[in-house]
Design a protein around this motif. Structure first.
Motif, PDB file in Angstrom:
ATOM      1  N   MET A   1       0.848  -1.194   0.000  1.00 27.72           N
ATOM      2  CA  MET A   1       0.000   0.000   0.000  1.00 27.72           C
ATOM      3  C   MET A   1       0.887   1.249   0.000  1.00 27.72           C
ATOM      4  O   MET A   1       1.900   1.293   0.706  1.00 27.72           O
ATOM      5  N   HIS A  33       4.742  -1.384   3.829  1.00 30.10           N
ATOM      6  CA  HIS A  33       4.081  -0.327   3.075  1.00 30.10           C
ATOM      7  C   HIS A  33       5.076   0.760   2.665  1.00 30.10           C
ATOM      8  O   HIS A  33       6.113   0.962   3.320  1.00 30.10           O
ATOM      9  N   GLU A 372      -3.498   0.285   9.509  1.00 32.82           N
ATOM     10  CA  GLU A 372      -3.602  -0.438   8.231  1.00 32.82           C
ATOM     11  C   GLU A 372      -5.018  -0.969   8.014  1.00 32.82           C
ATOM     12  O   GLU A 372      -5.568  -0.888   6.907  1.00 32.82           O
ATOM     13  N   GLN A 373      -5.630  -1.483   9.078  1.00 34.51           N
ATOM     14  CA  GLN A 373      -7.003  -1.991   8.976  1.00 34.51           C
ATOM     15  C   GLN A 373      -7.979  -0.866   8.634  1.00 34.51           C
ATOM     16  O   GLN A 373      -8.881  -1.045   7.805  1.00 34.51           O
ATOM     17  N   GLN A 376      -7.512   0.085   4.942  1.00 34.52           N
ATOM     18  CA  GLN A 376      -8.084  -0.886   4.004  1.00 34.52           C
ATOM     19  C   GLN A 376      -9.600  -0.811   3.988  1.00 34.52           C
ATOM     20  O   GLN A 376     -10.234  -0.891   2.924  1.00 34.52           O
ATOM     21  N   ASP A 380     -11.775   0.126   0.690  1.00 33.37           N
ATOM     22  CA  ASP A 380     -12.841  -0.764   0.216  1.00 33.37           C
ATOM     23  C   ASP A 380     -14.168  -0.024   0.113  1.00 33.37           C
ATOM     24  O   ASP A 380     -14.891  -0.155  -0.887  1.00 33.37           O
TER      25      ASP A 380
END
Length: 391
Positions: A1, A33, A372-373, A376, A380
């Motif tokens: 990412m 990343h 990071e979660q 993401q 999404d």
């Protein structure tokens, strides 16, 4: 990412925002990343160095000590970042670099998340003569920023509650900043601890209450000095580490109270030396209620320092009564709990161990993994349904 972090503050400045950005960058890169930084230069000159873009700026100390304002549109830098094609932008300040962060996110059709590091209603004395109007301005600024982001990050539940109280409907995720635990959990040798004390002319056998942080009105250090009067002539001292606009006034206060022998000012210390000053103390103290998270609290606990801090929602889940420290509600409460700490040295080892156990929960790796979660999830959601007006 590919992740772009933006902030008006960066090294060599020393504050909680800089620490958060540095630690997040380090943790994300450790997870594989690619991270770049967009920040303000310490002069009018713009330049790039080691993956960091510095945009020309000028001082605006009248707004807030050390604050800076961008003096160039930065179009060339925005184009350069766009060519790099980040997957997400994570803003960490609400002013100059936030506008650039927003422009980049809109241009690339990528999500923008923003960490709310500062409770501005606690800083109204810097920008408004009226607390009421200052708080209204702080709430309006917060709502404006929220409408231009896809998600907000709050360091604590205290901040999420505050933002929701402003009428903000943007999703708010709680993500505490992580610290370099290895640095603060490193056990100092007794000789090093004593060397620091000797350098500061702290008398042998004195119990040291230590505060580390910015000496500004919102930190309420004058309250700590006033409460020390109740321990006049006893084997206890208050060590204040740091600098800021209130330092000279605090030194005058200590002199007027004739407490210079028990109130010690260490001044500003280098970031790589701060851990030594925590470990030179016996009990961490703070009278601040302006913290969003209070990284010094986590650093103190990780250093094995039990805490005695003014009661505040930012300390929920951090200070556990009679386990790793205490919160106080009044001067009398502070005095009683300090005397209890002095009276029972047999508690100190257990309190110190419990403090370090609490500190272990705030690692850089956990910080980066949770960030990071969030990234993401936002990527999404964003690419599933573009926000209205963002295209």
């Amino acid at each position: 990412m590919k992740i772009l972090l933006t902030s008006d503050w960066y090294t060599p400045a020393v504050n909680g925002v800089v620490t958060s950005v540095l630690n997040l960058k380090r943790g994300l890169e450790a997870r594989g990343h690619e991270v770049r930084i967009l920040t303000l230069s310490g002069s009018r000159r713009s330049f790039e160095q080691a993956g960091v873009i510095y945009v020309g700026s000028v001082k605006v100390d009248a707004v807030y000590p050390g604050a800076r304002l961008r003096v160039t549109p930065g179009k060339n830098w925005i184009s350069k970042i766009a060519a790099w094609s980040p997957d997400i932008v994570h803003s960490n300040c609400e002013f100059s670099t936030f506008r650039m962060a927003r422009q980049i996110a809109v241009r690339l059709h990528i999500p923008l998340v923003h960490t709310y590091h500062t409770i501005y209603e606690n800083y109204t004395h810097y920008f408004s003569p009226s607390k009421i109007w200052g708080r209204k301005l702080a709430a309006a600024l917060s709502r404006r920023v929220a409408t231009k982001t896809d998600a907000l990050i709050a360091p604590t539940e205290k901040v999420r509650t505050l933002l929701q109280g402003y009428g903000i409907s943007t999703p708010v995720c709680v993500l505490p900043t992580g610290i370099d635990q290895e640095k603060f959990m490193r056990v100092a040798e007794r000789t090093d601890r004593m060397r620091i004390r000797e350098q500061l002319h702290i008398l042998p056998g004195q119990t040291v209450l230590v505060f580390i942080g910015r000496m500004a009105k919102e930190k309420n250090c004058d309250e700590l000095i006033r409460m020390m009067v109740h321990f006049r002539g006893e084997d206890i001292c208050l060590l204040l580490v740091g600098d800021g606009p209130c330092r000279e006034g605090l030194q005058r206060q200590a002199k007027e109270l004739d407490m210079q022998q028990q109130i010690v000012f260490a001044g500003m210390v280098q970031p790589d030396q701060v851990n030594r000053y925590y470990q030179a103390g016996d009990l961490f103290v703070s009278a601040s209620t302006s913290e969003t998270q209070g990284l010094t609290y986590i650093e103190a606990l990780s250093s094995g320092l039990p805490m005695l801090c003014r009661k505040d929602a930012s300390l929920e889940g951090i200070v556990m009564e009679d386990c790793n420290g205490w919160q106080y509600n009044s001067t009398m409460d502070f005095i009683q709990k300090t005397r209890s700490f002095l009276k029972h040295p047999e508690w100190h080892r257990e309190l110190s161990q419990n403090a370090q156990m609490t500190g272990k929960e705030y690692s850089i790796s956990a910080f980066a993994r949770q960030a990071e979660q969030i990234y993401q999830e936002q990527i999404d959601v964003y690419h599933g349904v573009l926000r209205e007006g963002s295209a």
